[in-house]
Each structure stands twice: as structure tokens, then as C-alpha cells.
Design a protein around this motif. Sequence first.
Motif, mmCIF file in Angstrom:
data_model
loop_
_atom_site.group_PDB
_atom_site.id
_atom_site.type_symbol
_atom_site.label_atom_id
_atom_site.label_comp_id
_atom_site.label_asym_id
_atom_site.label_seq_id
_atom_site.Cartn_x
_atom_site.Cartn_y
_atom_site.Cartn_z
ATOM 1 N N HIS A 1 -8.634 -1.467 8.962
ATOM 2 C CA HIS A 1 -9.114 -2.818 9.271
ATOM 3 C C HIS A 1 -8.798 -3.820 8.160
ATOM 4 C CE1 HIS A 1 -11.146 -0.918 12.633
ATOM 5 N NE2 HIS A 1 -11.752 -0.086 11.791
ATOM 6 N N CYS A 2 -7.581 -3.747 7.638
ATOM 7 C CA CYS A 2 -7.161 -4.733 6.648
ATOM 8 C C CYS A 2 -7.011 -6.096 7.304
ATOM 9 C CB CYS A 2 -5.832 -4.314 6.005
ATOM 10 S SG CYS A 2 -5.965 -2.857 4.956
ATOM 11 N N GLU A 3 -7.343 -7.110 6.563
ATOM 12 C CA GLU A 3 -7.287 -8.476 7.091
ATOM 13 C C GLU A 3 -6.006 -9.200 6.707
ATOM 14 O OE1 GLU A 3 -12.056 -9.354 6.860
ATOM 15 O OE2 GLU A 3 -10.924 -8.922 5.032
ATOM 16 N N PHE A 4 -5.256 -8.616 5.792
ATOM 17 C CA PHE A 4 -3.993 -9.197 5.355
ATOM 18 C C PHE A 4 -3.164 -8.055 4.790
ATOM 19 C CE2 PHE A 4 -1.081 -11.745 2.775
ATOM 20 C CZ PHE A 4 -0.902 -12.878 3.568
ATOM 21 N N ILE A 5 -1.855 -8.034 5.104
ATOM 22 C CA ILE A 5 -0.984 -6.939 4.667
ATOM 23 C C ILE A 5 0.176 -7.504 3.850
ATOM 24 C CG2 ILE A 5 0.481 -5.019 5.376
ATOM 25 C CD1 ILE A 5 -1.126 -4.841 7.958
ATOM 26 N N ILE A 6 0.364 -6.936 2.658
ATOM 27 C CA ILE A 6 1.445 -7.339 1.760
ATOM 28 C C ILE A 6 2.385 -6.156 1.570
ATOM 29 C CG2 ILE A 6 2.035 -8.109 -0.571
ATOM 30 C CD1 ILE A 6 -0.731 -9.427 -0.692
ATOM 31 N N ALA A 7 3.676 -6.392 1.766
ATOM 32 C CA ALA A 7 4.691 -5.357 1.561
ATOM 33 C C ALA A 7 5.450 -5.642 0.274
ATOM 34 C CB ALA A 7 5.651 -5.304 2.740
ATOM 35 N N SER A 8 5.442 -4.686 -0.639
ATOM 36 C CA SER A 8 6.226 -4.771 -1.867
ATOM 37 C C SER A 8 7.454 -3.877 -1.668
ATOM 38 C CB SER A 8 5.384 -4.298 -3.061
ATOM 39 O OG SER A 8 6.125 -4.372 -4.255
ATOM 40 N N ILE B 1 5.925 -10.537 2.435
ATOM 41 C CA ILE B 1 6.854 -9.567 1.855
ATOM 42 C C ILE B 1 7.259 -10.061 0.472
ATOM 43 C CG2 ILE B 1 9.147 -8.518 2.009
ATOM 44 C CD1 ILE B 1 8.885 -8.552 5.037
ATOM 45 N N VAL B 2 7.070 -9.191 -0.525
ATOM 46 C CA VAL B 2 7.479 -9.483 -1.898
ATOM 47 C C VAL B 2 8.638 -8.555 -2.234
ATOM 48 C CG1 VAL B 2 6.772 -9.533 -4.313
ATOM 49 C CG2 VAL B 2 5.145 -10.190 -2.520
ATOM 50 N N GLY B 3 9.828 -9.123 -2.344
ATOM 51 C CA GLY B 3 11.025 -8.328 -2.589
ATOM 52 C C GLY B 3 11.471 -8.378 -4.036
ATOM 53 N N HIS B 4 12.135 -7.299 -4.470
ATOM 54 C CA HIS B 4 12.655 -7.208 -5.828
ATOM 55 C C HIS B 4 13.799 -6.207 -5.844
ATOM 56 C CE1 HIS B 4 9.430 -4.190 -5.385
ATOM 57 N NE2 HIS B 4 8.604 -5.207 -5.250
ATOM 58 N N HIS B 5 14.571 -6.235 -6.891
ATOM 59 C CA HIS B 5 15.705 -5.361 -7.200
ATOM 60 C C HIS B 5 17.000 -6.118 -7.453
ATOM 61 C CE1 HIS B 5 18.548 -2.107 -7.526
ATOM 62 N NE2 HIS B 5 19.225 -2.561 -6.495
ATOM 63 N N PRO B 6 17.331 -7.212 -6.737
ATOM 64 C CA PRO B 6 18.635 -7.844 -6.959
ATOM 65 C C PRO B 6 18.837 -8.460 -8.347
ATOM 66 C CG PRO B 6 17.831 -8.386 -4.771
ATOM 67 C CD PRO B 6 16.695 -7.712 -5.500
ATOM 68 N N HIS B 7 17.769 -8.637 -9.144
ATOM 69 C CA HIS B 7 17.848 -9.196 -10.498
ATOM 70 C C HIS B 7 18.197 -10.686 -10.506
ATOM 71 C CE1 HIS B 7 17.268 -5.237 -12.021
ATOM 72 N NE2 HIS B 7 18.438 -4.787 -11.625
ATOM 73 N N VAL B 8 18.354 -11.283 -9.350
ATOM 74 C CA VAL B 8 18.492 -12.730 -9.223
ATOM 75 C C VAL B 8 17.513 -13.198 -8.153
ATOM 76 C CG1 VAL B 8 20.911 -12.783 -9.944
ATOM 77 C CG2 VAL B 8 20.358 -12.527 -7.512
ATOM 78 N N ILE B 9 17.240 -14.495 -8.147
ATOM 79 C CA ILE B 9 16.326 -15.026 -7.138
ATOM 80 C C ILE B 9 17.031 -15.161 -5.796
ATOM 81 C CG2 ILE B 9 14.922 -16.213 -8.858
ATOM 82 C CD1 ILE B 9 16.303 -18.836 -8.019
ATOM 83 N N GLN B 10 16.258 -15.035 -4.739
ATOM 84 C CA GLN B 10 16.748 -15.229 -3.374
ATOM 85 C C GLN B 10 15.734 -16.075 -2.596
ATOM 86 O OE1 GLN B 10 17.533 -11.285 -1.764
ATOM 87 N NE2 GLN B 10 19.483 -11.121 -2.835
ATOM 88 N N PRO B 11 16.100 -16.576 -1.418
ATOM 89 C CA PRO B 11 15.243 -17.523 -0.703
ATOM 90 C C PRO B 11 13.886 -16.969 -0.287
ATOM 91 C CG PRO B 11 17.484 -17.640 0.137
ATOM 92 C CD PRO B 11 17.431 -16.440 -0.773
ATOM 93 N N LEU B 12 12.967 -17.918 -0.061
ATOM 94 C CA LEU B 12 11.720 -17.652 0.651
ATOM 95 C C LEU B 12 11.924 -18.110 2.090
ATOM 96 C CD1 LEU B 12 10.445 -17.498 -2.243
ATOM 97 C CD2 LEU B 12 8.398 -18.501 -1.209
#
Length: 443
Positions: free
Chosen positions: A277-284, A314-325
Motif C-alpha cells: 500500500h505504498c502511496e508513491f513509488i520511486i525507481a532508482s 524515475i531517477v536514472g544514473h550511469h551515463p556520467h553526463v546529464i540527460q533530459p527530464l
Amino acid sequence: MSLVDPATPADVLRTSLRTRAAVKCATLFGLWDRPLQNVATNLEEMKFADLAYWFYKSARPIERSEKNVRDILFLHDKSALKLPDEFRRVASITLSASGDLIRADGLEYSKDFLFESVSDVLFDADISLANYESPVADDKIIRKAIGDGSSLMMCCSFDQYAALTEHRGKHFTLLNVANNHILDLGVEGLETTRSHMGQSGIIDIGAPRFPDEYGRARILTKKRVKVGFISATFGLNGYQLPQNERYRVHAAKLLSKYVATDLELLQKQIQDCKKQHCEFIIASIHWGYEFEFFPRYRQVEAAHSLIEEGVDLIVGHHPHVIQPLEYYRTKRDPNRIGVIAYSLGSLIWGWYTAPHLVLSMVLNVKLAKGIANGVPRTYIETINVHPVFRDISYHGKKRLMRIEKLYDHSDSCTSAYPAARIRTMQRYVDLVLGSTTVARQSG
């Protein structure tokens, strides 16, 4: 600033004559000025051409997107984030999110100095999240693993860990450890890291302790809002876990060169969030193609699918540069905008000069919990993006690193940082975000 500091990985990592020749040829003829197709991003799948392309773009980041990707990503901007007219608020919480935390030589000297200029946007939120990518070990083990500095190992000492994760009594709330470097020192390094996080009061996500935790989410309730955190990495740099220990890290073939995108592990965690019963889900999510300013189309498809299945951010990481929201209006709820940060860049890493490598982003998100038409809902109310960059100075022979807000240095008359690099970083921000998305205010 030292003039001998290497600018990019291509300056220090060993390459063959054949690889250097391929990079030179691609540079002369502009062969790789757009995303290379059918290329591997997972180290264990990389062949000669994949590695040569990696070295090429580490120094010459890819500024173009695949066809139609830009149009999809920029369909909406942050003005789409509006609470429904009939929404009645009952609670609010704030969240900060940032990208990779990676070792750097001498980082321990920057303890309580590193985050001085950005502590408000990082640590004043109710929940702070980042990706931790450097397993912890004793100094002797670190020196042996890293060797002459040309290793791809990302392990760090206990003192460096403290500099990476704390600031004057404050620390990150959660750290994602489902990434391609977390097993650089094997399962023992993972266990040591996770144990140290527990002692520091930090919640780790992405590394189950027991087999029955595999595919389960991490749940955190803050200010009456129950948030579920799910995670996965695209690979483990070829490290093969024993059959009876496959549960140790949430890893899936998210971007394999040879098979379709596998979202089953993330979907399983989404279902776990719903059961609890989570009210908000964040994916890393640790994924993407390094040194490319735009995600691939298959990532966009996967991200949309995850949002429709229940993920809200969704919080993405790995490319070592910024990418769009991306501000994605969901089909499952016409009032819901799912925000997808494809890559926040590397907040901390051992590179100090190349603008594309020192630039990253911190997100500040406000969530609103309430009732809409008699139904409980939790929405993203506001989001602010803070472009930041790494700077170094010297105290005697000690190199000190500090994270700076980019727009605190927009005035070339008052900033001590090279104006040309500031302009280049501003151009990258505008390339991937556009001027309307960015928090340009100081402080």
C-alpha cells in the motif's frame, strides 16, 4: 587548478594502437557524432567497436539524439505539474535526488567541505537519495585493487566513504547500490559497504540481504507518506555471482545488445509496493549509454511502461553526463505526471576539468498527499532542477573538491571558475533541459 589533471577517462585508461586508430579515424571523419546503433553498454558484451566508441565519446560526448527522441521528451515541461482542482491536501514531503557518488583520489581531505555550497538542496529535504558506486574497504585493499590508477575499479576507503555520504552531521537518507561497480570487491566488499551504511544510519536499496528479499521493494514512511523504492542495474561489469547468491544485487538485462529489455525484476518490485500500500513509488535505475546527452528510444519505451505500471518518479544514473527530464502524462491517471530523470550525471567523480564530466544535477521534489474525488492520491506538486559542478582547489599539497551551483557562477566577473567552461556547461543544460526547467536562482 592543476594543469596536469587528466580531463577524461581516455587520458589515463590504457588502449590498444588499434583502438586509438579507430578513435582518430572517427574524429577526423565525424563518424560517431550521433548515437551509434547496435552498440553495447554492458562491459561483458563489449567488442572492439563498442570499446572504441566508448573511448571516443568519453572525450567527445554525443550531443545528438536518436530520431524522434527529443520530440517525445520535450512534449511537456514542468508546467504540466498541477494538482487537480478538487484535490484536498493532507500531507506533504520533500525529496532530493542526485546521481553517482564515486571515489576520487584524496577525497577524504574534502570531508565537510565537499557539499558546503549545496548542502541545502541535498540535505534539507525530508528524504535524500543518490547512487553509491564505490564499495568500501581498508586502505591496503584499495591500493592493491586500484594499482597505478588505470584500473576501472571504483572502491574507496572508509574516510572517503564518509566524505562521499556525510556533511556536518547530515547524511543521505537512502543510497542505491544496485549498480555495475558495487561488486568490484566481490560480495565481501558489498557486505562491508552495506554494513557501514547501516552504522551510518543510511538505508541501502538494491542489495537484498536474503533470498526472499529479492524482488522486494524498500519502504519508507515519512510525514505520513508511505514511499516505495525500487531499483535495478543493467549489469555488474561481468562479475558472476555464484548460483546460490544471485539474489545479492538487483540486476537485469535492461539494455542488452542481444536481448529485449527485461523489466520483470522492476515489475515484481512495483507489485510489492502495491501489496504494501505504498502511496508513491520511486525507481532508482542504473542504466543508459555513457557520455550521451540523450537516452535511447528503448529506454524511453521502458520508462513509459514502468510509469504506467505504477512508478511515479524515475531517477536514472550511469551515463556520467546529464540527460533530459521528461514530464509524462499517464494513461492510468489523467491527473498524474510521471517524472523521468534519465540521468542526473555524476555528482562526485575523479575528473575535474572536462565540462561534460563535472556537470550534474540535483532534483528537489515536493510531494502532496491528499484526496481527489474521494480517492487517496499522492502527486508530484513541484520540482526544481539545480545544475551543479565539481571544482577543486589546493591547500598545500592537498587537493580539495567542492560541489558548486552552476548559476552561482553565471557572472564571469565574480566567478573564479573559467568562464569558457561555465558557458559550455550552461549550453549542455540548455541542450538537455531547456531554460524553462532550470532553477536559475542563487542559494
